[in-house]
Design a protein around this motif. Sequence first.
Motif, short mmCIF file in Angstrom:
data_model
loop_
_atom_site.label_atom_id
_atom_site.label_comp_id
_atom_site.label_asym_id
_atom_site.label_seq_id
_atom_site.Cartn_x
_atom_site.Cartn_y
_atom_site.Cartn_z
N ALA A 37 29.63 27.48 46.56
CA ALA A 37 28.46 28.07 45.89
C ALA A 37 28.36 29.54 46.27
O ALA A 37 28.53 29.89 47.44
CB ALA A 37 27.19 27.34 46.31
N LEU A 45 28.55 27.65 41.04
CA LEU A 45 29.22 26.56 41.76
C LEU A 45 30.58 26.35 41.13
O LEU A 45 30.74 26.44 39.92
CB LEU A 45 28.43 25.26 41.62
CG LEU A 45 27.03 25.25 42.20
CD1 LEU A 45 26.27 24.05 41.67
CD2 LEU A 45 27.08 25.22 43.69
N HIS A 62 21.16 27.77 38.26
CA HIS A 62 20.14 28.43 39.08
C HIS A 62 19.98 29.88 38.62
O HIS A 62 20.91 30.48 38.08
CB HIS A 62 20.55 28.41 40.56
CG HIS A 62 20.39 27.08 41.21
ND1 HIS A 62 19.17 26.54 41.51
CD2 HIS A 62 21.32 26.17 41.62
CE1 HIS A 62 19.34 25.36 42.10
NE2 HIS A 62 20.63 25.11 42.17
N VAL A 66 22.62 30.27 45.33
CA VAL A 66 22.63 28.90 45.84
C VAL A 66 22.88 28.99 47.34
O VAL A 66 23.86 29.58 47.79
CB VAL A 66 23.73 28.06 45.15
CG1 VAL A 66 23.82 26.68 45.77
CG2 VAL A 66 23.45 27.96 43.67
N SER A 68 22.54 26.13 49.55
CA SER A 68 22.96 24.88 50.15
C SER A 68 23.51 23.96 49.08
O SER A 68 23.03 23.94 47.95
CB SER A 68 21.76 24.23 50.84
OG SER A 68 22.12 23.04 51.49
N VAL A 69 24.53 23.19 49.44
CA VAL A 69 25.09 22.18 48.54
C VAL A 69 25.50 20.96 49.37
O VAL A 69 26.05 21.12 50.46
CB VAL A 69 26.28 22.72 47.71
CG1 VAL A 69 27.41 23.22 48.58
CG2 VAL A 69 26.78 21.69 46.72
N ALA A 78 26.13 16.10 43.14
CA ALA A 78 25.89 17.18 44.09
C ALA A 78 24.43 17.61 43.95
O ALA A 78 23.86 17.56 42.86
CB ALA A 78 26.80 18.37 43.79
N THR A 80 21.92 20.93 44.98
CA THR A 80 21.95 22.31 45.43
C THR A 80 20.54 22.82 45.66
O THR A 80 19.61 22.47 44.94
CB THR A 80 22.64 23.21 44.38
OG1 THR A 80 22.00 23.03 43.11
CG2 THR A 80 24.12 22.89 44.26
N SER A 82 18.36 26.49 46.14
CA SER A 82 18.54 27.89 45.75
C SER A 82 17.35 28.76 46.15
O SER A 82 16.24 28.28 46.37
CB SER A 82 18.72 27.95 44.23
OG SER A 82 18.71 29.28 43.76
#
Length: 151
Positions: A37, A45, A62, A66, A68-69, A78, A80, A82
């Motif tokens: 990301a 992504l 988003h 981003v 976190s994933v 998945a 995510t 943001s």
Amino acid sequence: AVRVWDIQTKKCLHILMHHESVKALALTADSNRLISADHSSHDQLRLWNLESGECLLSYCGHSHAVMSVILVDDDRLALTGSRDGTIKLWEVEGDGQPCASFDAQSQAKYLAHVRSSHASNFQGLVAATTKSGPICILNVSYPYVDVTNPS
């Protein structure tokens, strides 16, 4: 960029390019694919084949970086987090668009989940830390369509 290394030979196997700096990574359980990301507003992504270095799919949804994933449901989904204040749910091998979006009320920085999967859907609690301080807890459920047994 993300560099993929062979630990035994200490050689760089691939350089996985992004438009902007990479903020988060998630490796599949079999270590064959990676989701990365970045900070950009397009192709945020990317799903990579780590053996070939090929980008298999790009995702966009988003409006800001981003941060976190995580991969859930046997790497089929998945999640995510943001800076745009949303948490999005994606099918890893889907169309590159989010399946669902959740309002975290503030920048969603780190994600964790408690999984409870069923044959026909994914259910689980997702916790996100936010920039404003509170922890956001979401009860996420996502159905699947069984194409082998249509209803």
